[in-house]
Design a protein around this motif. Structure first.
Motif, short mmCIF file in Angstrom:
data_model
loop_
_atom_site.label_atom_id
_atom_site.label_comp_id
_atom_site.label_asym_id
_atom_site.label_seq_id
_atom_site.Cartn_x
_atom_site.Cartn_y
_atom_site.Cartn_z
N SER A 81 -21.52 -37.92 58.67
CA SER A 81 -22.31 -38.58 59.72
C SER A 81 -23.26 -39.57 59.06
O SER A 81 -23.54 -39.45 57.86
N GLY A 82 -23.75 -40.50 59.86
CA GLY A 82 -24.78 -41.40 59.37
C GLY A 82 -26.05 -40.62 59.05
O GLY A 82 -26.75 -40.91 58.08
N ALA A 83 -26.33 -39.61 59.85
CA ALA A 83 -27.53 -38.79 59.62
C ALA A 83 -27.49 -38.12 58.25
O ALA A 83 -28.50 -38.04 57.55
N TYR A 107 -34.43 -44.70 63.15
CA TYR A 107 -33.43 -43.91 63.86
C TYR A 107 -33.93 -42.46 64.04
O TYR A 107 -34.52 -41.87 63.14
N GLU A 150 -35.12 -50.46 58.59
CA GLU A 150 -34.02 -50.53 59.56
C GLU A 150 -34.14 -51.90 60.21
O GLU A 150 -35.04 -52.14 61.01
N SER A 154 -33.89 -50.27 66.18
CA SER A 154 -33.24 -49.89 67.45
C SER A 154 -33.98 -50.45 68.67
O SER A 154 -35.18 -50.64 68.62
N SER A 181 -26.85 -50.27 59.97
CA SER A 181 -25.82 -49.99 60.97
C SER A 181 -25.64 -51.15 61.95
O SER A 181 -24.52 -51.44 62.37
N SER A 201 -24.24 -46.08 59.78
CA SER A 201 -23.46 -45.11 60.54
C SER A 201 -22.08 -45.73 60.73
O SER A 201 -21.92 -46.72 61.44
N THR A 203 -19.84 -44.39 62.31
CA THR A 203 -19.47 -44.00 63.67
C THR A 203 -19.38 -45.24 64.57
O THR A 203 -18.64 -45.25 65.54
N LYS A 204 -20.16 -46.26 64.23
CA LYS A 204 -20.30 -47.42 65.09
C LYS A 204 -19.16 -48.41 64.81
O LYS A 204 -18.03 -48.13 65.16
N VAL A 213 -17.22 -39.50 63.73
CA VAL A 213 -18.63 -39.54 63.32
C VAL A 213 -18.63 -39.59 61.79
O VAL A 213 -18.00 -38.75 61.15
N ALA A 214 -19.32 -40.58 61.22
CA ALA A 214 -19.31 -40.73 59.76
C ALA A 214 -20.44 -41.65 59.31
O ALA A 214 -21.01 -42.39 60.11
C1 LIG Z 1 -25.93 -43.88 65.18
C2 LIG Z 1 -26.97 -44.29 64.21
C3 LIG Z 1 -27.29 -43.51 63.09
C4 LIG Z 1 -26.74 -42.13 62.87
O1 LIG Z 1 -25.40 -42.11 62.64
P1 LIG Z 1 -24.49 -40.84 63.03
O2 LIG Z 1 -23.16 -41.27 62.52
O3 LIG Z 1 -24.57 -40.68 64.50
O4 LIG Z 1 -25.04 -39.66 62.33
C5 LIG Z 1 -28.20 -44.01 62.20
N1 LIG Z 1 -28.80 -45.19 62.38
C6 LIG Z 1 -28.53 -45.97 63.44
C7 LIG Z 1 -29.23 -47.27 63.57
C8 LIG Z 1 -27.62 -45.54 64.38
O5 LIG Z 1 -27.37 -46.30 65.46
#
Ligand SMILES: *Cc1c(COP(=O)(O)O)cnc(C)c1O
Length: 390
Positions: A81-83, A107, A150, A154, A181, A201, A203-204, A213-214
């Motif tokens: 995950s990104g986390a 985030y 960041e 967001s 991200s 992330s 995931t995006k 999820v990565a």
């Molecule tokens: C989604 C997101 C994360 C976390 O990523 P995951 O893959 O959901 O754990 C981190 N930073 C930003 C800006 C994000 O949008």
């Protein structure tokens, strides 16, 4: 290295697997040795040997090489995950008594790490408005070991002057970490601006299909090797081979998808900007953006995220707008094929909604791969549904 080469060929040793175009999913937990000596060597250096898939795995290796090349970094690690990438990057660079200087509203799970986990180990933090470089200068303490960035941030997309912050951090022996991200390495190259560790992330946009999820963490070989041998192996949250394979597949179309999204954005953006029910649209590469000059300097694209606010006196009006959308889905995340919306008011109780607070009326909109006309029609009919509501 050319982008087309990275996405289509780099690290794909097809002679090793029947000249197959798609790489194999090496779904194995462990690897066998022929001799004790080979096994001993693997124990001594797990960073460069197939031993156990919590460490290295051949499918993941293909992905790592491509993602590191995209970031123009020496190496990277791919997490589940990104986390997890955020957690490893920060944990690897703080010790008890240290201080983290972070942009405000990082985030959610970076924030939770700073506020809930790290204080238990005497690691403190301060949040600053990162739009002013002076706030970084003034915020550095004798024990600051990490600056956390960041850019864009967001929801409202505040930027940090990455070159300025990197130079300041280097002069003070501080490690810089950025969550990239929003831009992906295609639109922003933080290493070229002097940042030490870049994460995103996956995931995006990297996945791009809302099915994985990565997370990715890139840096110098020495930094990545150190994190591999410690936090990466210990957290044990490396990406699994099948998910790595899905990300390799996602990468094939990364460039094409972002190009399409940008094109659609150029049609959706003016529609929203000119709509009588909208009083504000935030998009970093629009001339109306407060840091437009900096955005143009350090970003070559802004992707599919924008934020707008609806003129509404009641929470109910915004809710009706969102509930009326037929194709744009209401969900968290972004970067996939599907357009998405989140109203800020979904994160608060309706009785706390204050129409006088512009923040409360914000909606984050992600433009996916649908056609511009399809999206505009859907938005328009949702606006019609609130035509009579104040
Ligand atoms: C989604 C997101 C994360 C976390 O990523 P995951 O893959 O959901 O754990 C981190 N930073 C930003 C800006 C994000 O949008």
């Amino acid at each position: 290295m050319e982008l087309s080469y990275i996405l289509n060929e780099l690290a794909e040793e097809r002679d090793d697997y029947f000249r197959a175009i798609a790489p194999p999913i090496v779904q194995t937990s462990n690897f066998a040795f022929k001799t004790v000596d080979q096994m001993r060597k693997a124990f001594e250096d797990e960073y460069s040997t197939w031993l156990y898939s919590r460490g290295l795995n051949p499918t993941v290796e293909i992905l790592r090489k491509k993602l590191a090349a995209l970031d123009k970094s020496e190496d990277c690690l791919v997490f589940n995950s990104g986390a997890a990438a955020i957690f490893a990057a920060v944990l690897a660079n703080v010790k008890s008594g240290d201080h983290i200087l972070s942009v405000k509203n990082p985030y959610t799970w970076a924030k939770k790490m700073f506020e809930e986990i790290l204080p238990r180990f005497q690691v403190s933090h301060t949040y600053i408005d990162g739009t002013d470089l002076d706030n970084f200068k003034n915020g550095i303490q004798a024990n600051t070991s990490v600056i956390y960035l960041e850019s864009p941030n967001s929801w409202t997309y505040e930027l940090q002057d990455l070159e300025g912050v990197a130079a300041l951090a280097k002069a003070n022996g501080i490690i810089t970490i950025i969550d990239n991200s929003h831009c992906t390495p295609l639109y922003q190259q933080p290493f070229a601006m002097g940042i030490d560790l870049v994460l995103q992330s996956a995931t995006k946009y990297i996945s791009g299909h809302s099915d994985v999820v990565a997370g990715v963490l890139s840096g110098s070989k020495s930094m990545i090797e150190r994190i591999f041998n410690s936090e990466y192996m210990n957290i044990g949250s490396g990406i699994q081979p099948f998910n790595a394979w899905l990300l390799i597949r996602g990468l094939r179309t990364l460039d094409a998808r972002l190009e399409r999204i940008e094109r659609t954005m150029l049609q959706v953006l003016p529609f929203l900007q000119n709509h009588p029910r909208i009083d504000r649209v935030i998009y970093p590469l629009d001339p109306s953006f407060p840091q437009y000059t900096l955005a143009k300097k350090q970003m070559s694209g802004a992707g599919g995220l924008l934020t707008f606010s609806i003129m509404a006196k009641e929470c109910h009006t915004i809710e009706t707008f969102c509930n009326s959308l037929k194709h744009v889905l209401m969900a968290v995340s972004w970067g996939g094929h599907e357009s998405l919306i989140i109203p800020k008011c979904a994160g608060m109780k309706p009785e706390n909604f204050d129409a006088a607070n512009p923040e409360h009326r914000l909606l984050r909109f992600y433009v996916g791969l649908e056609s511009a006309d399809y999206l505009i029609q859907d938005l328009e009919q949702a606006f019609l549904a609130i035509h009579h509501l104040s």
